[in-house]
Write an enzyme that holds these catalytic residues in place. Structure first.
Site, short mmCIF file in Angstrom:
data_model
loop_
_atom_site.label_atom_id
_atom_site.label_comp_id
_atom_site.label_asym_id
_atom_site.label_seq_id
_atom_site.Cartn_x
_atom_site.Cartn_y
_atom_site.Cartn_z
N LYS A 1 40.42 50.60 49.32
CA LYS A 1 39.00 50.62 48.96
C LYS A 1 38.15 51.31 50.02
CE LYS A 1 40.39 48.17 45.51
NZ LYS A 1 40.67 48.80 44.21
N TYR B 156 46.87 38.59 36.03
CA TYR B 156 46.37 39.14 37.28
C TYR B 156 46.32 38.06 38.36
CZ TYR B 156 43.31 41.57 40.56
OH TYR B 156 42.78 42.18 41.68
N TYR C 197 48.57 42.97 44.16
CA TYR C 197 48.41 44.38 43.81
C TYR C 197 49.62 45.20 44.27
CZ TYR C 197 45.30 48.43 42.93
OH TYR C 197 44.72 49.57 42.45
#
Length: 368
Positions: free
Chosen positions: A76, A290, A316
């Protein structure tokens, strides 16, 4: 050296020169967008030879975007370089974003806001239902607060974009200037970070004489993959890009990536056309949902920790690794020589899942 070898070497030099020329053009294009320096770039590109030997397939490399530097690093940071510059351009003094409880994006956004002297409000959606104290208070959540961000929770299934809009309106009423960063930093501005990563990786490979056959990464909110799709297209690259889904079914994931890639290409302003066939996602490794652990993710994280000394996150990159390893074993990459796995960071989230890995000292604690 034979004449055939000479021709092959000459061809490799020509391809490298062309790649470097296209990288320069793309760098010039990206330079027209506001950007603030937040990351340690370029990140390293390293071989994972013990893993390669263990799997007996192609040679595996890792692009170390866990080394971007901002609050323990992660993918990010690249997106935030463009997003935070846009916030500054708009005169914002308060950043608002959202993510799941153990959001790597939230942690890096909080750190970026701290570095730039802005307030930060984070909304965390409960997507797992876990009540484990480590999950709800440790890991990334601890770091969010350590960076000075305010953290508030929302139930699973909440309309997080609407929640951010409501909060932004309150911030305006309080006399501040808010800037809303979408979940994962995934819009055309944020995706520029991974257009640039495609350039950076291509440049590294060309200078090292490395022919990359495939690039594999975890894909969720779609900004990382969309940026890579656009960057590789701009560079006329033949690298096979594969996203391993961590959230949505394949059709939905690929459509999200394709839509954002098209918008990012338009935003780039070069007239670039994106092909639907360039968007590939394998979503067989999501598991029950998730942020919920899978046996394959656990095995993959343990394997990399024990063979390469590298840490990946359970939400992730760990599921992305599971997909990479399983697909190598199934022959998906047969005939390829060099595969790069993009390490998107996030090891701080491991501290939210301490009982998941069945390690000594944790056996008697309850999993969640």
């Amino acid at each position: 050296m034979t004449q055939t070898d000479d021709l092959a070497q000459h061809g490799a030099h020509v391809r490298a020169d062309l790649s470097l020329s296209l990288c320069k053009e793309l760098s010039i294009t990206l330079a027209k967008f506001p950007r603030v320096s937040l990351g340690h770039l370029p990140t390293p590109l390293e071989p994972m030879d013990r893993l390669s030997e263990h799997l007996g397939g192609p040679r595996i490399w890792v692009k170390r975007d866990d080394c971007t530097g901002l609050s323990s690093g992660g993918n990010k940071t690249r997106k935030l370089e463009f997003l935070m510059a846009d916030a500054q351009r708009q005169g914002a003094d308060t950043i608002i974003t959202q993510g799941a409880t153990q959001s790597n994006h939230a942690r890096q956004t909080a750190a970026a806001a701290a570095k730039l002297g802005m307030a930060c409000h984070i909304l965390l959606e409960d997507r797992t239902g876990s009540k484990d104290e480590n999950y709800v208070l440790n890991g990334n959540v601890l770091l969010d607060r350590l960076h000075g961000a305010t953290v508030s929770k929302r139930p699973g299934g909440a309309d997080m974009n609407a929640e951010m809009t409501t909060l932004a309106e309150q911030v305006l009423r309080d006399g501040k200037i808010p800037y809303v960063v979408p979940g994962g930093g995934s819009n055309p501005i944020g995706a520029l970070g991974y257009v640039n990563c495609a350039r950076e990786l291509t440049e590294q490979a060309a200078k090292a004489g490395l022919g990359i056959d495939a690039l594999v990464h975890a894909t969720g909110s779609s900004g990382t993959q969309a940026g890579l799709v656009v960057g590789l297209a701009a560079l006329k690259s033949s690298v096979h890009l594969l996203g391993v889904g961590v959230r949505a079914p394949q059709d939905k994931q690929e459509q999200m990536v394709f839509d954002l890639a098209q918008r990012t290409a338009d935003f780039l302003g070069t007239g670039l056309s994106i092909e639907r066939s360039d968007v590939r996602a394998n979503c067989d490794y999501v598991g029950p949902g998730y942020g919920l652990p899978t046996p394959g993710m656990v095995d993959a994280i343990k394997l990399l920790a024990e063979t390469e000394g590298l840490l990946f996150d359970p939400v992730y990159s760990g599921k992305g690794l599971d997909g990479l390893i399983d697909q190598i074993r199934k022959g998906y990459f047969d005939g390829m020589n060099n595969i790069v796995f993009l390490h998107t960071g996030g090891s701080a989230a491991l501290f939210g899942y301490p009982t998941t890995f069945d390690l000594p000292g944790y056996q008697d604690q309850d999993d969640t």
